[in-house]
Scaffold this motif. Structure first.
Motif, PDB file in Angstrom:
ATOM      1  N   TYR A   1     -42.515 -62.980 -46.901  1.00 47.11           N
ATOM      2  CA  TYR A   1     -41.144 -63.019 -47.384  1.00 47.11           C
ATOM      3  C   TYR A   1     -40.953 -61.883 -48.367  1.00 47.11           C
ATOM      4  O   TYR A   1     -41.693 -61.746 -49.324  1.00 47.11           O
ATOM      5  CB  TYR A   1     -40.851 -64.357 -48.044  1.00 47.11           C
TER       6      TYR A   1
ATOM      7  N   GLU B   1     -37.999 -59.653 -50.561  1.00 46.18           N
ATOM      8  CA  GLU B   1     -36.624 -59.564 -51.021  1.00 46.18           C
ATOM      9  C   GLU B   1     -36.341 -58.158 -51.517  1.00 46.18           C
ATOM     10  O   GLU B   1     -37.175 -57.541 -52.173  1.00 46.18           O
ATOM     11  CB  GLU B   1     -36.352 -60.560 -52.158  1.00 46.18           C
TER      12      GLU B   1
ATOM     13  N   GLU C   1     -33.123 -56.160 -53.434  1.00 46.39           N
ATOM     14  CA  GLU C   1     -31.807 -56.346 -54.028  1.00 46.39           C
ATOM     15  C   GLU C   1     -30.762 -55.448 -53.388  1.00 46.39           C
ATOM     16  O   GLU C   1     -29.639 -55.852 -53.158  1.00 46.39           O
ATOM     17  CB  GLU C   1     -31.886 -56.049 -55.534  1.00 46.39           C
TER      18      GLU C   1
ATOM     19  N   PHE D   1     -25.498 -60.121 -52.780  1.00 43.22           N
ATOM     20  CA  PHE D   1     -26.808 -60.497 -52.267  1.00 43.22           C
ATOM     21  C   PHE D   1     -27.362 -61.737 -52.956  1.00 43.22           C
ATOM     22  O   PHE D   1     -28.512 -62.086 -52.769  1.00 43.22           O
ATOM     23  CB  PHE D   1     -27.801 -59.338 -52.440  1.00 43.22           C
ATOM     24  N   SER D   2     -26.549 -62.412 -53.738  1.00 42.01           N
ATOM     25  CA  SER D   2     -27.043 -63.583 -54.448  1.00 42.01           C
ATOM     26  C   SER D   2     -26.942 -64.814 -53.573  1.00 42.01           C
ATOM     27  O   SER D   2     -26.065 -64.916 -52.723  1.00 42.01           O
ATOM     28  CB  SER D   2     -26.231 -63.808 -55.731  1.00 42.01           C
ATOM     29  N   ASP D   3     -27.862 -65.748 -53.752  1.00 42.60           N
ATOM     30  CA  ASP D   3     -27.812 -66.999 -53.022  1.00 42.60           C
ATOM     31  C   ASP D   3     -26.625 -67.823 -53.486  1.00 42.60           C
ATOM     32  O   ASP D   3     -26.188 -67.751 -54.632  1.00 42.60           O
ATOM     33  CB  ASP D   3     -29.100 -67.803 -53.244  1.00 42.60           C
TER      34      ASP D   3
ATOM     35  N   ASN E   1     -24.310 -68.298 -44.557  1.00 43.51           N
ATOM     36  CA  ASN E   1     -25.239 -67.361 -45.181  1.00 43.51           C
ATOM     37  C   ASN E   1     -25.923 -66.583 -44.061  1.00 43.51           C
ATOM     38  O   ASN E   1     -26.202 -67.133 -42.988  1.00 43.51           O
ATOM     39  CB  ASN E   1     -26.295 -68.089 -46.019  1.00 43.51           C
TER      40      ASN E   1
ATOM     41  N   ALA F   1     -29.185 -64.166 -43.034  1.00 41.73           N
ATOM     42  CA  ALA F   1     -30.525 -63.681 -43.358  1.00 41.73           C
ATOM     43  C   ALA F   1     -30.902 -62.599 -42.357  1.00 41.73           C
ATOM     44  O   ALA F   1     -30.691 -62.752 -41.154  1.00 41.73           O
ATOM     45  CB  ALA F   1     -31.543 -64.815 -43.326  1.00 41.73           C
TER      46      ALA F   1
ATOM     47  N   ARG G   1     -38.650 -61.679 -43.682  1.00 42.36           N
ATOM     48  CA  ARG G   1     -37.250 -61.669 -44.085  1.00 42.36           C
ATOM     49  C   ARG G   1     -37.059 -60.601 -45.148  1.00 42.36           C
ATOM     50  O   ARG G   1     -37.775 -60.567 -46.154  1.00 42.36           O
ATOM     51  CB  ARG G   1     -36.813 -63.031 -44.629  1.00 42.36           C
TER      52      ARG G   1
ATOM     53  N   ARG H   1     -32.221 -60.904 -49.741  1.00 43.66           N
ATOM     54  CA  ARG H   1     -31.823 -62.286 -49.965  1.00 43.66           C
ATOM     55  C   ARG H   1     -30.746 -62.709 -48.988  1.00 43.66           C
ATOM     56  O   ARG H   1     -30.220 -61.902 -48.228  1.00 43.66           O
ATOM     57  CB  ARG H   1     -31.317 -62.450 -51.404  1.00 43.66           C
ATOM     58  N   LEU H   2     -30.401 -63.981 -49.048  1.00 41.77           N
ATOM     59  CA  LEU H   2     -29.311 -64.471 -48.226  1.00 41.77           C
ATOM     60  C   LEU H   2     -28.007 -63.802 -48.636  1.00 41.77           C
ATOM     61  O   LEU H   2     -27.712 -63.678 -49.827  1.00 41.77           O
ATOM     62  CB  LEU H   2     -29.169 -65.986 -48.368  1.00 41.77           C
ATOM     63  N   TYR H   3     -27.265 -63.372 -47.643  1.00 38.37           N
ATOM     64  CA  TYR H   3     -25.951 -62.777 -47.902  1.00 38.37           C
ATOM     65  C   TYR H   3     -24.901 -63.862 -47.675  1.00 38.37           C
ATOM     66  O   TYR H   3     -24.742 -64.375 -46.567  1.00 38.37           O
ATOM     67  CB  TYR H   3     -25.716 -61.600 -46.963  1.00 38.37           C
TER      68      TYR H   3
END
Length: 446
Positions: free
Chosen positions: A249, A251, A253, A265-267, A282, A284, A291, A294-296
């Motif tokens: 995983y 991430e 930014e 880009f914050s959850d 969301n 991914a 991945r 982060r989740l968009y």
């Protein structure tokens, strides 16, 4: 002779029309610029639909195999409920030779003469339509055509009147769709306005938008899945195990993107505005089993997901960095281009393929009921498909016991792979073997 800016815009638009390419096997069309100012229509030696089905990544068998164009049927109309006969493609139809035969030279002259007449008729009808548009609308239309939809452009509204082409009715949006994007376009029922267009949801208004890049072609009913291919032991993939040490995983930014803000880009769970705004999905982004980013979180009705775009806002995948990318991932990322437009509409979630390569889609509502075989839909460039049907989802009885599941099963998720397919008909059995793919996690709040 002095020529106005308006007449210059009209001539530039006419030269920017697409022309069926008889030499290409990829179903592409070329601009009128390629044939000079007096470009003429070519007689396609192959059925344009067959060329599109052959895949959009090249005509050679090797390239077709690498792009997976051989294994999944294309989303094309095979049966349409239009309530009447289908009008012919007047711009490219060639009448059959006369029964008495004749010399090849004579038949060639007759064919060229018919094509010239058809082109002259098409040019006259097109000029008649374009001259009805305001100069500002001509500017917007030319910007959309020359950028191939990459630049944001406004609606080009015109009175909803029927034009005549080849003895058949041709609505303005159908005419310009054939002229600038799809020469094989046959009927307005094949077109779907994008959610941002003023024609969206308006069936019989006094005006209609004729900007060809405010429309997509609908994916039609698919034929049954092709027979399964036998896989060699080296091609077999094992299901994804969350405890597998190979699953990573990462991430990123990507806050330096010119098209996004850090909050994009914050959850949803950590966003300070989460309690004020309701998100509907969301997104991914994955590269194989990693991945990236982060989740968009998506709040607006639609979102563009792209690698590079001249202008526009959305989820920019090109700004997501990852060390030690494989060459396969790099090649696939270069094919994302304008990517997709994902939109939430009253009947479900739609995906519009804006790139120059196919995308591959799977979701619970696209699967055949009571079928334990994974169904992957291939969506060609310029086409759109309803990737998730809300009503159908409520009727389905979901089960987690699936032979093809490669991880936790989510009945409210959609998976989209760029340029590469997966499933029983591919050497890639699971989407985690695809170089670049998206996971759309839909919210339960409709």
């Amino acid at each position: 002779m002095f020529r106005s800016k308006r007449s210059g815009l009209v001539r530039r638009l006419w030269r920017s029309r697409v022309i069926p390419d008889r030499d290409g096997g990829d179903g592409s069309a070329r601009s009128g610029h390629d044939l000079g100012a007096t470009g003429s229509f070519k007689i396609p030696e192959k059925n344009p639909s067959a060329e599109i089905r052959a895949g959009a990544e090249g005509a050679s068998p090797r390239r077709a195999q690498e792009s997976d164009g051989r294994t999944v049927t294309c989303c094309l109309f095979k049966e349409r409920e239009t309530g009447g006969p289908q009008p012919p493609a007047a711009a490219i139809v060639v009448a059959p030779p006369s029964p008495d035969g004749g010399s090849p030279e004579r038949r060639g002259r007759e064919a060229r003469s018919r094509l010239l007449l058809l082109e002259q008729e098409l040019k006259a009808v097109t000029y008649s339509l374009l001259k009805r548009l305001k100069e500002r609308s001509l500017d917007s239309l030319l910007e959309a055509v020359e950028s191939r939809g990459g630049m944001p452009s406004g609606c080009v509204l015109v009175a909803r009147t029927e034009l005549r082409l080849g003895g058949q009715a041709a609505p303005p949006h159908l005419l310009l769709g054939k002229l600038f994007r799809w020469p094989d376009l046959q009927h307005p029922a094949e077109l779907k306005p994008l959610c941002e267009c003023q024609s969206f949801g308006v069936a019989d208004g006094p005006t209609v938008c004729c900007n060809p890049y405010h429309f997509s072609r609908l994916c039609g009913p698919e034929s049954p899945p092709p027979p399964y291919s036998r896989l060699s032991p080296n091609d077999e993939q094992k299901p994804l195990d969350l405890s597998d040490s190979t699953l990573s995983y990462t991430e990123t930014e990507a806050t330096n993107s010119p098209n996004v803000t850090p909050g994009d880009f914050s959850d949803a769970s950590t966003s300070p505005d989460a309690v004020k705004r309701s998100h509907w999905c969301n997104v991914a982004y994955w590269e194989h089993r990693t991945r990236v980013g982060r989740l968009y979180t998506v709040y607006e009705q639609s979102v563009s997901i792209f690698y590079d775009l001249p202008q526009g806002n959305g989820f920019c995948l090109g700004q997501l960095n990852l060390e030690n990318r494989s060459e396969t991932v790099r090649r696939t990322r270069s094919k994302i281009g304008y990517g997709i437009l994902l939109s939430k509409e009253p009947d479900g979630v739609w995906a519009y393929n804006r790139s120059e390569h196919p995308i591959f889609v799977n979701s619970p509502t696209l699967d055949i009921p009571n079928c334990r075989t994974l169904i992957v839909r291939k969506v060609m460039p310029g086409y759109s498909i309803k990737v998730f049907d809300y009503e159908k989802s409520c009727l389905l009885q979901h089960t987690a016991d699936l032979d093809y599941a490669d991880g936790p099963y989510d009945p409210n998720s959609v998976r989209i792979s760029f340029a590469k397919g997966w499933g029983p008909c591919y050497s890639r059995q699971f989407i985690t073997s695809c170089p670049c793919w998206l996971e759309i996690l839909l919210s339960n709040n409709r």
